[in-house]
Each structure stands twice: as structure tokens, then as C-alpha cells.
Design a protein around this motif. Structure first.
Motif, mmCIF file in Angstrom:
data_model
loop_
_atom_site.group_PDB
_atom_site.id
_atom_site.type_symbol
_atom_site.label_atom_id
_atom_site.label_comp_id
_atom_site.label_asym_id
_atom_site.label_seq_id
_atom_site.Cartn_x
_atom_site.Cartn_y
_atom_site.Cartn_z
ATOM 1 N N ARG A 142 0.827 -1.212 0.000
ATOM 2 C CA ARG A 142 0.000 0.000 0.000
ATOM 3 C C ARG A 142 0.866 1.268 0.000
ATOM 4 O O ARG A 142 0.445 2.313 0.487
ATOM 5 N N PHE B 154 -8.895 -0.251 7.804
ATOM 6 C CA PHE B 154 -8.100 0.463 8.818
ATOM 7 C C PHE B 154 -8.734 1.787 9.226
ATOM 8 O O PHE B 154 -8.430 2.321 10.283
ATOM 9 N N ARG C 9 -7.077 -0.961 12.314
ATOM 10 C CA ARG C 9 -5.833 -0.417 11.762
ATOM 11 C C ARG C 9 -4.630 -1.229 12.248
ATOM 12 O O ARG C 9 -3.727 -1.576 11.475
ATOM 13 N N CYS D 154 -4.281 -4.459 10.430
ATOM 14 C CA CYS D 154 -3.659 -4.310 9.110
ATOM 15 C C CYS D 154 -2.152 -4.142 9.257
ATOM 16 O O CYS D 154 -1.375 -4.796 8.548
ATOM 17 N N CYS D 155 -1.717 -3.280 10.204
ATOM 18 C CA CYS D 155 -0.269 -3.084 10.422
ATOM 19 C C CYS D 155 0.387 -4.396 10.861
ATOM 20 O O CYS D 155 1.526 -4.678 10.488
ATOM 21 N N ARG E 256 0.627 -6.508 7.567
ATOM 22 C CA ARG E 256 1.436 -5.948 6.479
ATOM 23 C C ARG E 256 2.819 -5.484 6.918
ATOM 24 O O ARG E 256 3.695 -5.282 6.080
ATOM 25 N N LYS E 257 3.007 -5.246 8.243
ATOM 26 C CA LYS E 257 4.307 -4.730 8.689
ATOM 27 C C LYS E 257 4.962 -5.606 9.759
ATOM 28 O O LYS E 257 6.133 -5.970 9.636
ATOM 29 N N CYS F 41 2.325 4.166 4.566
ATOM 30 C CA CYS F 41 1.442 3.690 3.499
ATOM 31 C C CYS F 41 0.614 4.860 2.963
ATOM 32 O O CYS F 41 0.224 5.758 3.718
ATOM 33 N N PRO G 198 -2.592 5.240 1.914
ATOM 34 C CA PRO G 198 -3.906 5.609 2.435
ATOM 35 C C PRO G 198 -3.870 6.085 3.888
ATOM 36 O O PRO G 198 -4.869 6.601 4.388
ATOM 37 N N CYS G 199 -2.733 5.935 4.546
ATOM 38 C CA CYS G 199 -2.651 6.247 5.980
ATOM 39 C C CYS G 199 -1.734 7.435 6.267
ATOM 40 O O CYS G 199 -1.357 7.670 7.415
ATOM 41 N N TRP H 225 -1.964 8.185 10.177
ATOM 42 C CA TRP H 225 -3.242 7.763 10.769
ATOM 43 C C TRP H 225 -3.960 8.989 11.335
ATOM 44 O O TRP H 225 -4.374 9.005 12.486
HETATM 45 FE FE1 SF4 Z 1 -2.299 -1.024 6.765
HETATM 46 FE FE2 SF4 Z 1 -0.131 0.368 6.044
HETATM 47 FE FE3 SF4 Z 1 -2.234 1.646 6.953
HETATM 48 FE FE4 SF4 Z 1 -0.770 0.079 8.654
HETATM 49 S S1 SF4 Z 1 -0.093 1.961 7.647
HETATM 50 S S2 SF4 Z 1 -3.029 0.242 8.502
HETATM 51 S S3 SF4 Z 1 -0.146 -1.523 7.193
HETATM 52 S S4 SF4 Z 1 -2.171 0.410 5.063
#
Ligand code: SF4
Length: 245
Positions: free
Chosen positions: A66, A108, A115, A118-119, A122-123, A201, A203-204, A219
Motif C-alpha cells: 500500500r 483500517f 488499523r 492491518c499493520c 502488512r508490517k 502507506c 492511504p494512511c 493515521w
Molecule cells: Fe495497513 Fe499500512 Fe495503513 Fe498500517 S499503515 S493500517 S499496514 S495500510
């Protein structure tokens, strides 16, 4: 290999050293250092120092799937400029499928727990793989990033991953980092010039206004001042309920 009890000795070793010198010094203390980069201003400076000094440090990045297109472009440019491999760690495909099935592609935005989930996928989980076998984890953390980063030491013991963490730019200011990049012709993300002081990312992350803390753009829809993704939580001495660290 240094263990937990060596932390203060390691701090003393580098506390009066310049940033490239501290990398050189600490590198000799460990057999398997890894540097994780998100291609931020700070990380690009560290990458430049590692490549210029030809330090035998493994370089890894977490590709969440992302990221901004600008981040991928800088990743490609850094490989061709510095000629060193940068290992990409991707999230587990089945875990992403399950996550998206559970909370949708942009879940998220629906709450901190979503959220963090997702982190985590993905992380945090890919980070565990990136750090496998490492004894030193080099990061681009700076104290200026957030109040939670004020109390960090330049070298710390990370009990979760069983490694020492080294933050060579911990006391460096944004202006100092930017000036270093200019002076050494280090390529940096064009997003910084558009107000993205901390880049995660797509979108965040949003741009910040002048005077806003660097991580205010991460965020941004959450109220909590303690915005972390779980990669560094324990070292900052707070744990969010249900967090990923
Ligand atoms: Fe997902 Fe990346 Fe946003 Fe974390 S920062 S919630 S991994 S899109």
C-alpha cells in the motif's frame, strides 16, 4: 556477539561519535546487522552512509503493498545509484486475503483495532522475517518524531526480537538531516517537499501543516497521540490494548 548486559557499553561507545562514525564503530561489534528502510529522509541518509562506506550491513524494506508510487520509484533509484541489494519483505498472501475478507480493503479507517490488525499483517509479521538471524537492527528513528521517542537511547535492547536496536540519527533534527542529504546529493522522496515529513502507506499518510509534528500526518483520523504501527512500540514503553507488539 553483545548481549543485553552490553547495552550501556555500546551506548558509551558511540555517544560522542558522528553519525557515520557511529555506524562504523557499532558495525564491528556485531556479526549480522540489518538496516530496515522505508526510504524516508532519515533512511536515505543511513543508506547513503552504508553504501559509501561499503559497510557489510544487510538492507531490508517492508513492502506493505500500500506504499506511495514515489516510494517505489525511490526504491528503484536507490538500488541503481548505490548498487547494493535491498531485500523486500512482503506480507503473507493468505493473511492479507483473510484480513481483507474480514474488514475490507480499507478497514483500517474503521477503528484503531482494525488499523492495528492491518499493520500487524502488512508490517509487524514481515518485520519478524526481515530481522531473522540479525543481532543488530539499525533504524532511522529520531527523537523529534514524537513525544514517545524522547526517552529512547541511541542503542537499546529489543527483547521482542532478541536484537540490539541502533538509532544513529536519534538526536538529529529535520533540518540537519535535510542539510546532510543536500550536501551529499542523497536522493530523497519528492513527497517531503509536499509536506509529507513522515511517509508510510499511502492511504494512511497525509501532508502536515507547518508547525505540526512530523507524525501528525500518520493515521490522521485517529485521536491518539501515540501513533505507532507496532514496529517499535515496546521500546517506547507503552502498549496499546490489543496492539501488535
Ligand atoms: Fe495497513 Fe499500512 Fe495503513 Fe498500517 S499503515 S493500517 S499496514 S495500510
Amino acid at each position: 556477539m553483545p548481549n543485553q548486559t552490553d547495552t550501556q557499553r555500546l551506548v558509551d561507545l558511540v555517544s560522542n561519535s558522528s553519525f557515520p562514525e557511529s555506524l562504523r564503530i557499532l558495525r564491528t561489534e556485531f556479526s549480522s546487522p540489518v538496516f530496515t528502510t522505508s526510504f524516508s529522509l532519515e533512511d536515505q541518509i543511513i543508506l547513503h552512509a552504508i553504501a559509501s562506506e561499503r559497510l557489510p550491513v544487510r538492507v531490508a524494506t517492508l513492502d506493505t503493498g500500500r506504499l506511495f508510487e514515489e516510494t517505489y520509484q525511490l526504491h528503484a533509484r536507490s538500488i541503481s545509484l548505490y548498487g547494493i541489494p535491498i531485500e523486500s519483505y512482503f506480507p503473507n498472501a493468505e493473511a492479507v486475503q483473510a484480513l481483507v475478507a474480514r474488514q475490507g480493503p480499507n478497514g483500517f479507517y474503521d477503528g484503531v483495532e482494525h488499523r492495528l490488525a492491518c499493520c500487524r499483517v502488512r508490517k509487524v509479521e514481515p518485520l519478524g522475517r526481515a530481522l531473522k538471524g540479525a543481532d543488530l537492527w539499525i533504524t532511522g528513528i529520531r527523537r523529534e518524531h514524537s513525544p514517545e521517542r524522547q526517552d529512547l537511547q541511541i542503542v537499546e535492547w529489543d527483547a521482542d526480537h532478541g536484537v540490539h536496536k541502533f538509532h544513529p540519527l536519534l538526536a538529529t533534527t529535520w533540518d540537519e538531516a535535510r542539510d546532510y542529504a543536500r550536501e551529499h546529493a542523497v536522493p530523497i522522496s519528492p513527497l517531503h517537499a509536499r509536506g509529507f515529513l513522515s511517509i508510510g502507506c499511502a492511504p494512511c499518510t497525509r501532508a502536515v501543516e507547518p508547525g505540526e509534528p512530523a507524525r501528525a500526518g500518520r493515521w490522521w483520523w485517529e485521536n491518539s497521540e501515540k501513533k505507532e504501527c507496532g514496529l517499535h512500540l515496546k521500546n517506547m514503553r507503552f502498549v496499546r490494548k490489543g496492539s501488535d507488539s
